[in-house]
Design a protein around this motif. Structure first.
Motif, PDB file in Angstrom:
ATOM      1  N   GLY A 121       1.368  -2.727   9.680  1.00 37.81           N
ATOM      2  CA  GLY A 121       1.366  -3.449   8.416  1.00 37.81           C
ATOM      3  C   GLY A 121       0.072  -3.316   7.635  1.00 37.81           C
ATOM      4  O   GLY A 121      -0.965  -2.866   8.139  1.00 37.81           O
ATOM      5  N   ASP A 122       0.158  -3.745   6.370  1.00 39.90           N
ATOM      6  CA  ASP A 122      -0.970  -3.595   5.456  1.00 39.90           C
ATOM      7  C   ASP A 122      -2.192  -4.397   5.887  1.00 39.90           C
ATOM      8  O   ASP A 122      -3.330  -3.975   5.656  1.00 39.90           O
ATOM      9  CB  ASP A 122      -0.558  -4.023   4.047  1.00 39.90           C
ATOM     10  N   ALA A 123      -1.989  -5.565   6.476  1.00 41.08           N
ATOM     11  CA  ALA A 123      -3.131  -6.405   6.843  1.00 41.08           C
ATOM     12  C   ALA A 123      -4.040  -5.679   7.827  1.00 41.08           C
ATOM     13  O   ALA A 123      -5.280  -5.680   7.676  1.00 41.08           O
ATOM     14  CB  ALA A 123      -2.656  -7.730   7.435  1.00 41.08           C
ATOM     15  N   GLN A 124      -3.451  -5.038   8.843  1.00 37.40           N
ATOM     16  CA  GLN A 124      -4.267  -4.312   9.819  1.00 37.40           C
ATOM     17  C   GLN A 124      -4.949  -3.106   9.179  1.00 37.40           C
ATOM     18  O   GLN A 124      -6.099  -2.789   9.513  1.00 37.40           O
ATOM     19  CB  GLN A 124      -3.384  -3.862  10.988  1.00 37.40           C
ATOM     20  N   LEU A 125      -4.271  -2.448   8.253  1.00 31.96           N
ATOM     21  CA  LEU A 125      -4.887  -1.317   7.566  1.00 31.96           C
ATOM     22  C   LEU A 125      -6.065  -1.766   6.707  1.00 31.96           C
ATOM     23  O   LEU A 125      -7.121  -1.119   6.686  1.00 31.96           O
ATOM     24  CB  LEU A 125      -3.847  -0.608   6.699  1.00 31.96           C
ATOM     25  N   LEU A 126      -5.891  -2.879   5.998  1.00 31.17           N
ATOM     26  CA  LEU A 126      -6.979  -3.371   5.150  1.00 31.17           C
ATOM     27  C   LEU A 126      -8.158  -3.849   5.984  1.00 31.17           C
ATOM     28  O   LEU A 126      -9.335  -3.626   5.605  1.00 31.17           O
ATOM     29  CB  LEU A 126      -6.462  -4.494   4.248  1.00 31.17           C
ATOM     30  N   LEU A 127      -7.891  -4.491   7.093  1.00 30.66           N
ATOM     31  CA  LEU A 127      -8.987  -4.890   7.982  1.00 30.66           C
ATOM     32  C   LEU A 127      -9.730  -3.670   8.509  1.00 30.66           C
ATOM     33  O   LEU A 127     -10.972  -3.644   8.549  1.00 30.66           O
ATOM     34  CB  LEU A 127      -8.453  -5.710   9.150  1.00 30.66           C
ATOM     35  N   GLY A 128      -8.976  -2.654   8.918  1.00 32.07           N
ATOM     36  CA  GLY A 128      -9.618  -1.435   9.390  1.00 32.07           C
ATOM     37  C   GLY A 128     -10.448  -0.768   8.303  1.00 32.07           C
ATOM     38  O   GLY A 128     -11.542  -0.252   8.554  1.00 32.07           O
ATOM     39  N   ALA A 129      -9.908  -0.775   7.070  1.00 30.20           N
ATOM     40  CA  ALA A 129     -10.644  -0.183   5.952  1.00 30.20           C
ATOM     41  C   ALA A 129     -11.917  -0.971   5.665  1.00 30.20           C
ATOM     42  O   ALA A 129     -12.976  -0.386   5.360  1.00 30.20           O
ATOM     43  CB  ALA A 129      -9.749  -0.155   4.711  1.00 30.20           C
ATOM     44  N   TRP A 130     -11.852  -2.295   5.791  1.00 31.24           N
ATOM     45  CA  TRP A 130     -13.044  -3.116   5.582  1.00 31.24           C
ATOM     46  C   TRP A 130     -14.098  -2.824   6.647  1.00 31.24           C
ATOM     47  O   TRP A 130     -15.290  -2.678   6.345  1.00 31.24           O
ATOM     48  CB  TRP A 130     -12.674  -4.589   5.588  1.00 31.24           C
TER      49      TRP A 130
ATOM     50  N   LEU B 142       0.848  -1.190   0.000  1.00 33.59           N
ATOM     51  CA  LEU B 142       0.000   0.000   0.000  1.00 33.59           C
ATOM     52  C   LEU B 142       0.884   1.240   0.000  1.00 33.59           C
ATOM     53  O   LEU B 142       1.818   1.356   0.794  1.00 33.59           O
ATOM     54  CB  LEU B 142      -0.920   0.011   1.212  1.00 33.59           C
ATOM     55  N   SER B 143       0.575   2.167  -0.887  1.00 32.33           N
ATOM     56  CA  SER B 143       1.404   3.367  -0.998  1.00 32.33           C
ATOM     57  C   SER B 143       0.905   4.512  -0.131  1.00 32.33           C
ATOM     58  O   SER B 143       1.672   5.429   0.184  1.00 32.33           O
ATOM     59  CB  SER B 143       1.471   3.813  -2.462  1.00 32.33           C
ATOM     60  N   ASN B 144      -0.366   4.493   0.271  1.00 27.75           N
ATOM     61  CA  ASN B 144      -0.900   5.592   1.087  1.00 27.75           C
ATOM     62  C   ASN B 144      -1.102   5.175   2.537  1.00 27.75           C
ATOM     63  O   ASN B 144      -2.005   5.667   3.213  1.00 27.75           O
ATOM     64  CB  ASN B 144      -2.199   6.122   0.492  1.00 27.75           C
ATOM     65  N   TYR B 145      -0.245   4.279   3.022  1.00 29.14           N
ATOM     66  CA  TYR B 145      -0.405   3.775   4.390  1.00 29.14           C
ATOM     67  C   TYR B 145      -0.261   4.885   5.427  1.00 29.14           C
ATOM     68  O   TYR B 145      -0.923   4.862   6.470  1.00 29.14           O
ATOM     69  CB  TYR B 145       0.614   2.665   4.665  1.00 29.14           C
ATOM     70  N   SER B 146       0.583   5.881   5.162  1.00 32.50           N
ATOM     71  CA  SER B 146       0.793   6.942   6.144  1.00 32.50           C
ATOM     72  C   SER B 146      -0.443   7.827   6.299  1.00 32.50           C
ATOM     73  O   SER B 146      -0.648   8.429   7.350  1.00 32.50           O
ATOM     74  CB  SER B 146       1.998   7.797   5.756  1.00 32.50           C
ATOM     75  N   GLU B 147      -1.279   7.911   5.245  1.00 30.38           N
ATOM     76  CA  GLU B 147      -2.523   8.665   5.332  1.00 30.38           C
ATOM     77  C   GLU B 147      -3.654   7.779   5.850  1.00 30.38           C
ATOM     78  O   GLU B 147      -4.532   8.235   6.589  1.00 30.38           O
ATOM     79  CB  GLU B 147      -2.904   9.210   3.952  1.00 30.38           C
ATOM     80  N   LEU B 148      -3.612   6.513   5.460  1.00 33.26           N
ATOM     81  CA  LEU B 148      -4.696   5.593   5.798  1.00 33.26           C
ATOM     82  C   LEU B 148      -4.724   5.294   7.299  1.00 33.26           C
ATOM     83  O   LEU B 148      -5.808   5.229   7.906  1.00 33.26           O
ATOM     84  CB  LEU B 148      -4.514   4.306   4.999  1.00 33.26           C
ATOM     85  N   GLY B 149      -3.563   5.127   7.911  1.00 27.44           N
ATOM     86  CA  GLY B 149      -3.511   4.796   9.331  1.00 27.44           C
ATOM     87  C   GLY B 149      -4.214   5.802  10.216  1.00 27.44           C
ATOM     88  O   GLY B 149      -5.128   5.442  10.975  1.00 27.44           O
ATOM     89  N   PRO B 150      -3.836   7.085  10.150  1.00 26.54           N
ATOM     90  CA  PRO B 150      -4.528   8.076  10.977  1.00 26.54           C
ATOM     91  C   PRO B 150      -6.024   8.171  10.682  1.00 26.54           C
ATOM     92  O   PRO B 150      -6.829   8.387  11.595  1.00 26.54           O
ATOM     93  CB  PRO B 150      -3.810   9.384  10.611  1.00 26.54           C
ATOM     94  N   ALA B 151      -6.408   8.012   9.416  1.00 25.88           N
ATOM     95  CA  ALA B 151      -7.833   8.088   9.071  1.00 25.88           C
ATOM     96  C   ALA B 151      -8.631   6.972   9.720  1.00 25.88           C
ATOM     97  O   ALA B 151      -9.811   7.132  10.030  1.00 25.88           O
ATOM     98  CB  ALA B 151      -7.996   8.049   7.552  1.00 25.88           C
ATOM     99  N   LEU B 152      -7.975   5.821   9.946  1.00 25.20           N
ATOM    100  CA  LEU B 152      -8.659   4.660  10.521  1.00 25.20           C
ATOM    101  C   LEU B 152      -8.387   4.497  12.015  1.00 25.20           C
ATOM    102  O   LEU B 152      -8.978   3.616  12.658  1.00 25.20           O
ATOM    103  CB  LEU B 152      -8.203   3.384   9.798  1.00 25.20           C
ATOM    104  N   GLY B 153      -7.486   5.311  12.552  1.00 22.73           N
ATOM    105  CA  GLY B 153      -7.106   5.120  13.946  1.00 22.73           C
ATOM    106  C   GLY B 153      -6.268   3.876  14.151  1.00 22.73           C
ATOM    107  O   GLY B 153      -6.312   3.248  15.216  1.00 22.73           O
ATOM    108  N   VAL B 154      -5.492   3.503  13.120  1.00 16.50           N
ATOM    109  CA  VAL B 154      -4.655   2.301  13.165  1.00 16.50           C
ATOM    110  C   VAL B 154      -3.203   2.722  13.017  1.00 16.50           C
ATOM    111  O   VAL B 154      -2.871   3.600  12.206  1.00 16.50           O
ATOM    112  CB  VAL B 154      -5.039   1.312  12.032  1.00 16.50           C
ATOM    113  N   ASP B 155      -2.325   2.135  13.783  1.00 17.13           N
ATOM    114  CA  ASP B 155      -0.897   2.411  13.667  1.00 17.13           C
ATOM    115  C   ASP B 155      -0.406   1.872  12.325  1.00 17.13           C
ATOM    116  O   ASP B 155      -0.424   0.661  12.091  1.00 17.13           O
ATOM    117  CB  ASP B 155      -0.140   1.744  14.821  1.00 17.13           C
ATOM    118  N   SER B 156       0.043   2.766  11.437  1.00 17.30           N
ATOM    119  CA  SER B 156       0.470   2.357  10.099  1.00 17.30           C
ATOM    120  C   SER B 156       1.622   1.368  10.136  1.00 17.30           C
ATOM    121  O   SER B 156       1.805   0.582   9.208  1.00 17.30           O
ATOM    122  CB  SER B 156       0.889   3.595   9.284  1.00 17.30           C
ATOM    123  N   ARG B 157       2.400   1.382  11.228  1.00 19.75           N
ATOM    124  CA  ARG B 157       3.556   0.489  11.323  1.00 19.75           C
ATOM    125  C   ARG B 157       3.163  -0.960  11.559  1.00 19.75           C
ATOM    126  O   ARG B 157       4.003  -1.858  11.470  1.00 19.75           O
ATOM    127  CB  ARG B 157       4.468   0.965  12.450  1.00 19.75           C
TER     128      ARG B 157
END
Length: 565
Positions: free
Chosen positions: A28-37, A11-26
């Motif tokens: 990994g992508d799996a946690q970001l995608l779960l949060g986005a889902w 994911l290239s926009n992980y640094s923007e996606l993490g704060p938007a979801l309240g998820v620590d971007s560090r």
């Protein structure tokens, strides 16, 4: 129990996606995608950027969701039957052990150079998730839907505004890929790779190495005088103009195709569209690995985005009745050496000629040519006849129809599913190939720019030239010939003709291969290898395209029958 996910992604926009979801971007992508889902459900695709392939189990709905990014940078396959569902990045592990075989219809389509569309993979009974789509598998249903349908509505922007916007999007895509202490980038003598390297050179971090790699063949083809056959010197001049860029030239030796294919198939599990390019590509990957890079920047999609030609411009001017403007553009195009007047007339007027008449005129000018290049396939085989019937009315329209540029570009971007090829590079070389010219936001912007942004003052690819003017040597901007990195292909075949003939003899023992291909004709062409006539395009196509592609397909079919061993 909540949703569960398995992902192969960058994911290239992980640094923007993490704060938007309240998820620590560090994390990994799996946690970001779960949060986005959990936040957006199937609307998550509007919010995630980069390359991805994931499988997500939704226990609430009792469904499995399989998805891939807009261009299918990462592969994803599945098999669904009465016994259940299985999915994997590669198709071969999903094939039944008692019936492991290539999908012959898919093989025929590949040899006929059809656009890759539909869920069939190259392995029988195994499906692929298509690029830009998701598949929902639930009780009694397997349903595919496109999540990426970019707008083609033209933007009424000035050229200056468009140039600034394109530069910003390209810079953003390159910047997102600049991770690690060493970045490698493929650099030819053309515009696409120069744009990527120039952007990377401006944005690289302090202390970060940027190594531009140019592959050149170990010998030149003396019969080819109309293409750009040695790009190393031009690429070196280009690299010298960028601050802090190291330039590495790597030599691609001629090699028998069978040896290259046998290395390739276990990690790609599909036939290669152009086997003759494999040598210089692998030389580039080897060089990138040798300098310690884990990311390789390319400009593979540049011809369809930032350095698009804008070929329908002249036709558009005629269709709009702007004849004075057409005259200025046509005269400037002729003066710059872009085309003869007959070619300019064809570019400008062929959209108004009915397609059957256009094809008749083409035959009168160039002689009879197959509308579908079937090569060494047997015309009487049922699958070949079906392909001919299917393509009779859908074969590519060569006319420059006004306003067609965006739809044609979108079609060409989806011509080949590169997911398995990219997976092979990651598996064999430890490199992640990243193409900033194919980023979703850049594609969506470039699709909406009218043809006059790309073609004006009599010259195509003007947007790319404007971005590089003053930054690269003039001969890079002025070069009209196409690059030809795999020029030692003939020598490779000559070195390995015995192994190719042996492969044809093995194929004769397989009923499917013997029924589908004219093996005797292939063998005859190998034995009676020409010593002259290589300046004729029809002869080059017969051997470089038809012969080598047929042998590659036959070797792939044997690979599937025999398994990964």
């Amino acid at each position: 129990m909540g949703a569960a996910i398995v992902t192969d992604s960058r994911l290239s926009n992980y640094s923007e996606l993490g704060p938007a979801l309240g998820v620590d971007s560090r994390r990994g992508d799996a946690q970001l995608l779960l949060g986005a889902w959990q936040r957006w459900g199937l609307g998550l695709f509007d919010h995630i950027e980069g390359s991805f392939a994931f499988a997500l189990w939704d226990p609430t709905e009792g469904r499995l969701v399989l998805a891939r990014d807009h261009l299918g940078d990462r592969p994803l396959h599945f098999r669904a039957d009465s016994r259940g569902v299985a999915f994997a990045s590669h198709p071969l592990p999903l094939a039944p052990l008692d019936d492991r075989r290539a999908d012959l219809e898919r093989i025929v389509s590949y040899l006929a150079i059809e656009h890759e569309s539909g869920p069939a993979s190259f392995i029988a009974s195994v499906s692929r998730v298509e690029p830009g789509q998701f598949v929902i598998i639930g009780p009694g249903e397997v349903r595919a839907r496109a999540w990426w349908t970019p707008s083609l509505d033209p933007l009424a922007w000035s050229r200056d505004d468009a140039r600034l916007a394109v530069r910003a999007e390209l810079d953003r895509a390159v910047r997102d890929a600049l991770d690690g202490p060493v970045i490698a980038a493929q650099l030819s003598g053309g515009l696409d790779s120069s744009l990527v390297v120039e952007s990377a050179a401006r944005q690289r971090q302090t202390g970060q190495r940027l190594v531009a790699i140019t592959a050149t063949a170990d010998r030149r083809d003396p019969a080819d005088t109309h293409r750009f056959v040695d790009e190393a010197a031009v690429a070196a001049d280009t690299a010298r103009g960028f601050t802090g860029v190291e330039h590495l030239v790597t030599i691609s030796p001629a090699e028998p195709p069978i040896a290259a294919l046998e290395r390739l198939f276990p990690s790609t599990q599909r036939p290669l569209l152009n086997v003759c390019n494999l040598g210089w590509m692998e030389a580039t990957y080897d060089a990138a690995r040798s300098v310690g890079a884990t990311t390789l920047l390319t400009g593979l999609s540049g011809n369809f985005t930032v350095s698009h030609e804008g070929s329908s411009r002249l036709a558009g001017l005629v269709a709009a009745g702007q004849f004075v403007r057409w005259w200025h553009e046509a005269r400037a195009h002729r003066a710059s050496g872009g085309a003869r007047w007959s070619g300019i007339a064809d570019m400008s007027l062929n959209w108004a000629i009915p397609l059957p008449i256009h094809r008749m005129l083409d035959r009168l000018r160039h002689g009879p040519r197959e509308s579908v290049p079937l090569g060494f396939l047997r015309r009487g085989h049922p699958l070949v006849r079906a392909t001919l019937n299917r393509t009779r009315h859908t074969v590519e329209d060569p006319r420059f129809r006004p306003g067609d540029d965006a739809a044609l570009v979108l079609r060409e971007l989806r011509f080949v599913d590169l997911g398995l090829a990219n997976a092979g590079v990651r598996a064999r070389f430890g490199l992640d190939p990243v193409d900033p010219t194919g980023s979703r936001r850049l594609i969506e912007l470039c699709l909406r720019l009218p043809a006059d942004h790309y073609f004006h003052d009599g010259r195509p690819r003007q947007l790319a030239r404007s971005l590089l003017r003053g930054r690269v040597p003039p001969r890079v901007l002025d070069e009209r010939r196409r690059g030809y990195q795999g020029q030692n292909w003939r020598h490779g075949i000559e070195l390995g003709r015995d192994s190719l003939i042996a492969e044809i003899d093995r194929a004769g023992a397989d009923p499917d291969s013997a029924a589908l291909f004219d093996l005797a004709a292939i063998r005859t062409h190998l034995i009676n290898w020409p010593t002259e006539g290589w300046d004729r395009e029809d002869q080059v196509q017969r051997y470089r395209r038809d012969l080598i592609r047929a042998i590659g397909a036959l070797r792939f079919m044997r690979f599937v029958r025999e398994g990964a061993s």
